[in-house]
Design an enzyme around this catalytic site. Structure first.
Site, PDB file in Angstrom:
ATOM      1  N   HIS A   1      17.944  86.792  26.480  1.00 17.40           N
ATOM      2  CA  HIS A   1      18.988  86.069  25.746  1.00 17.40           C
ATOM      3  C   HIS A   1      20.011  87.063  25.176  1.00 17.40           C
ATOM      4  O   HIS A   1      21.223  86.919  25.400  1.00 17.40           O
ATOM      5  CB  HIS A   1      18.340  85.253  24.624  1.00 17.40           C
ATOM      6  CG  HIS A   1      19.309  84.478  23.786  1.00 17.40           C
ATOM      7  ND1 HIS A   1      19.557  83.140  23.972  1.00 17.40           N
ATOM      8  CD2 HIS A   1      20.118  84.866  22.768  1.00 17.40           C
ATOM      9  CE1 HIS A   1      20.470  82.738  23.092  1.00 17.40           C
ATOM     10  NE2 HIS A   1      20.826  83.765  22.354  1.00 17.40           N
ATOM     11  N   GLU A   2      19.510  88.063  24.473  1.00 19.31           N
ATOM     12  CA  GLU A   2      20.436  89.013  23.847  1.00 19.31           C
ATOM     13  C   GLU A   2      21.183  89.836  24.893  1.00 19.31           C
ATOM     14  O   GLU A   2      22.327  90.245  24.670  1.00 19.31           O
ATOM     15  CB  GLU A   2      19.706  89.908  22.842  1.00 19.31           C
ATOM     16  CG  GLU A   2      19.026  89.154  21.694  1.00 19.31           C
ATOM     17  CD  GLU A   2      19.936  88.196  20.934  1.00 19.31           C
ATOM     18  OE1 GLU A   2      21.166  88.419  20.900  1.00 19.31           O
ATOM     19  OE2 GLU A   2      19.415  87.194  20.399  1.00 19.31           O
TER      20      GLU A   2
ATOM     21  N   HIS B   1      24.379  88.114  25.624  1.00 24.16           N
ATOM     22  CA  HIS B   1      25.439  88.416  24.650  1.00 24.16           C
ATOM     23  C   HIS B   1      26.014  89.812  24.916  1.00 24.16           C
ATOM     24  O   HIS B   1      27.219  90.020  24.870  1.00 24.16           O
ATOM     25  CB  HIS B   1      24.884  88.369  23.225  1.00 24.16           C
ATOM     26  CG  HIS B   1      24.576  86.986  22.734  1.00 24.16           C
ATOM     27  ND1 HIS B   1      25.518  85.991  22.695  1.00 24.16           N
ATOM     28  CD2 HIS B   1      23.428  86.434  22.256  1.00 24.16           C
ATOM     29  CE1 HIS B   1      24.971  84.884  22.192  1.00 24.16           C
ATOM     30  NE2 HIS B   1      23.696  85.122  21.924  1.00 24.16           N
TER      31      HIS B   1
ATOM     32  N   GLU C   1      27.147  81.929  23.619  1.00 24.01           N
ATOM     33  CA  GLU C   1      25.822  81.343  23.875  1.00 24.01           C
ATOM     34  C   GLU C   1      25.689  80.918  25.333  1.00 24.01           C
ATOM     35  O   GLU C   1      24.596  80.940  25.889  1.00 24.01           O
ATOM     36  CB  GLU C   1      25.562  80.166  22.942  1.00 24.01           C
ATOM     37  CG  GLU C   1      25.345  80.566  21.489  1.00 24.01           C
ATOM     38  CD  GLU C   1      24.212  81.565  21.286  1.00 24.01           C
ATOM     39  OE1 GLU C   1      23.187  81.484  22.004  1.00 24.01           O
ATOM     40  OE2 GLU C   1      24.363  82.448  20.416  1.00 24.01           O
TER      41      GLU C   1
HETATM   42 ZN    ZN Z   1      22.416  83.774  21.010  1.00 18.76          ZN
END
Ligand code: ZN
Length: 504
Positions: A271-272, A275, A301
């Site tokens: 997830h990170e 980003h 996101e």
């Molecule tokens: Zn996030």
């Protein structure tokens, strides 16, 4: 007098260089805040929080004052004729357009309030940390009340909107309103409830156990290497509530959280990464300007959820990575085949914790938070009544009985950090992720086959070309049209969930 048509942009006036110099200093101050923020959540001893809040408050106020100065306003005014000669898409036009929008917005907020907000965020996050550890909501009440009061004062700096929520949402998702969010969420809610009802029983008992942290760290590093991170320009550290930060060009900081009882850290790291890769892909020419970051929280996101879910929970990804994971955890996974593993990591199971939620129930966690914070902001719900309201909605939407405030209303740091109206961007990000994914698949053709071979370069390059490199040049509602040909639309995401979960 006739004016000859302008077919080449006029030469940049000296005011532009002056403006860029000031903006680079503002960006430098912002990056210093980022380092301090990263440090406070990765390495600062907890008792440093009060002193750090003062430092960050001072820095935040100075940054704000430098940016909203009359000098910047004058330069923007004097640059208007030049701006009119430029192409909308050009670097200078985008810089002037976005800087003007930011300046006009931030100028409304008194520097004292900005400093107070930064300071209060630091104190409230530290208080939230303690309150959550002790599962003591009462200890957090005065901080949350203060945070809401500061948000109300912030809202009052702007012309009246349809509702206060819209003013706050504008900071995270320019152009979006609470009413639009409500409509998209109604669609998600309607589509989600039958999927929960129809969810098959899946054995995922092998995902709980004693997973050595060292092996989890190795798995995370191998995934990041495969995704294509440059270890000299990226870091991965440990924190309680994972996040990503970019303190400067070629300096991408990811964080993750290891739990011995499961391998959730792997999904959190993916997830990170999403980003980080967004920030990494912003055109370096935009560095040290207001254009140098993702265009909105939902777009951000959309990138993190792409890597966590559309890639990280897909069959093709585990075709590639499951043999490696099995080698790292032979005792747990020896008797679990790839298909059983994929079904396990996609199991639909209503639960209390948002960050552990599967893709189907996840959005209901967000709908709940959106509804509650909207009521809090309008004063329709008192802070003291929040835990009861939270627990009642958890029961209603997910059929989950919340066992403690730590497992309920205190689980997320957002409200402590002053992030009110931020939560919707997670679900909007899910929605956008599939809209972009459909385009990427159409352009790249055999994306699934590439992922199954552990090849992620073409996907990353597609994202860079269509989303990342633009930074904040285009608003989210512009960027989605440029990248996908249409506006934000829950339809593709709903179809994705229906297809994925009927095939599980
Ligand atoms: Zn996030």
């Amino acid at each position: 007098m006739n004016v000859a048509p302008v077919d080449v942009a006029a030469e940049a006036p000296s005011e532009l260089a002056q403006l860029k110099l000031i903006l680079s200093h503002v960006a430098d101050l912002g990056h210093a805040e980022t380092v301090l923020g990263w440090d406070s959540r990765v390495s600062m001893p907890p008792h440093g929080a009060a002193a750090r809040a003062e430092i960050v408050g001072t820095l935040g106020r100075l940054t704000h004052e430098r940016f909203v100065s009359d000098e910047v306003g004058d330069l923007l005014e004097r640059l208007r004729p030049y701006e009119e000669t430029l192409d909308y898409d050009s670097y200078d036009a985008s810089l002037l357009r976005v800087t003007r929008r930011d300046w006009e917005r931030q100028r409304r907020i008194p520097a004292a309030l900005v400093g107070e907000i930064w300071r209060s965020n630091g104190l409230a996050v530290a208080a939230w940390d303690d309150a959550r550890a002790a599962s003591d909501f009462q200890a957090f009440v005065p901080h949350l009340e203060r945070q809401l009061e500061l948000r109300q004062r912030y809202v009052e700096c702007f012309p009246p909107a349809r509702e206060p929520y819209d003013v706050l949402l504008e900071d995270y998702e320019p152009g979006m309103t609470a009413a639009q969010v409500e409509a998209i969420f109604a669609e998600l809610k309607t589509a989600t409830l039958p999927l929960i009802e129809a969810a098959p029983e899946i054995d995922d008992s092998f995902l709980s156990g004693d997973f050595a942290i060292g092996a989890q760290e190795e798995a995370g590093r191998l995934v990041l290497d495969a995704f294509g991170v440059d270890r000299d320009a990226w870091r991965l550290d440990i924190t309680t509530h994972p996040f990503q930060a970019k303190p400067g060009l070629r300096d991408i900081r990811l964080t993750t959280h290891y739990r011995p009882g499961d391998i959730h850290s792997l999904f959190s790291t993916m997830h990170e990464f999403g980003h980080g890769v967004y920030e990494w892909g912003v055109d370096p020419a935009l560095a040290r300007t207001p254009l140098d970051s993702g265009t909105s929280s939902a777009f951000h996101e959309s990138q993190s959820r792409t890597w966590e879910n559309l890639v990280g929970r897909s069959r093709p990804f585990w075709r590639f990575f499951y043999p490696t994971l099995r080698e790292l955890f032979p005792d747990h996974l020896r008797d679990v085949d790839e298909e059983a593993f994929v079904r396990g990591v996609n199991k639909v199971r209503p639960s209390a914790i948002r960050i552990d939620a599967d893709e189907v129930t996840y959005n209901l966690h967000i709908v709940l938070r959106f509804e509650l914070e909207r009521q809090l902001l309008e004063g329709r719900l008192a802070v003291g009544d929040l835990p009861d309201a939270w627990n009642a909605l958890m029961q209603e939407y997910l059929g989950v009985a919340v066992s403690s405030d730590a497992q309920g209303v205190l689980q997320d740091m957002h409200w402590g950090a002053g992030l009110v109206a931020y939560f919707p961007t997670y679900s909007l990000g899910n929605v956008i992720s599939v809209q972009l994914w459909e385009r990427a698949v159409a352009d790249l053709g055999d994306l699934d086959e590439q992922i199954a071979r552990g090849e992620f370069g073409a996907l990353r390059e597609w994202q860079r070309e269509h989303v990342h490199r633009h930074g904040r040049k285009f608003r989210p509602d512009e960027l989605i049209v440029r990248a996908t040909g249409g506006s934000i639309d829950a339809g593709p995401y709903v179809r994705y969930l229906q297809e994925k979960y009927s095939g599980l």
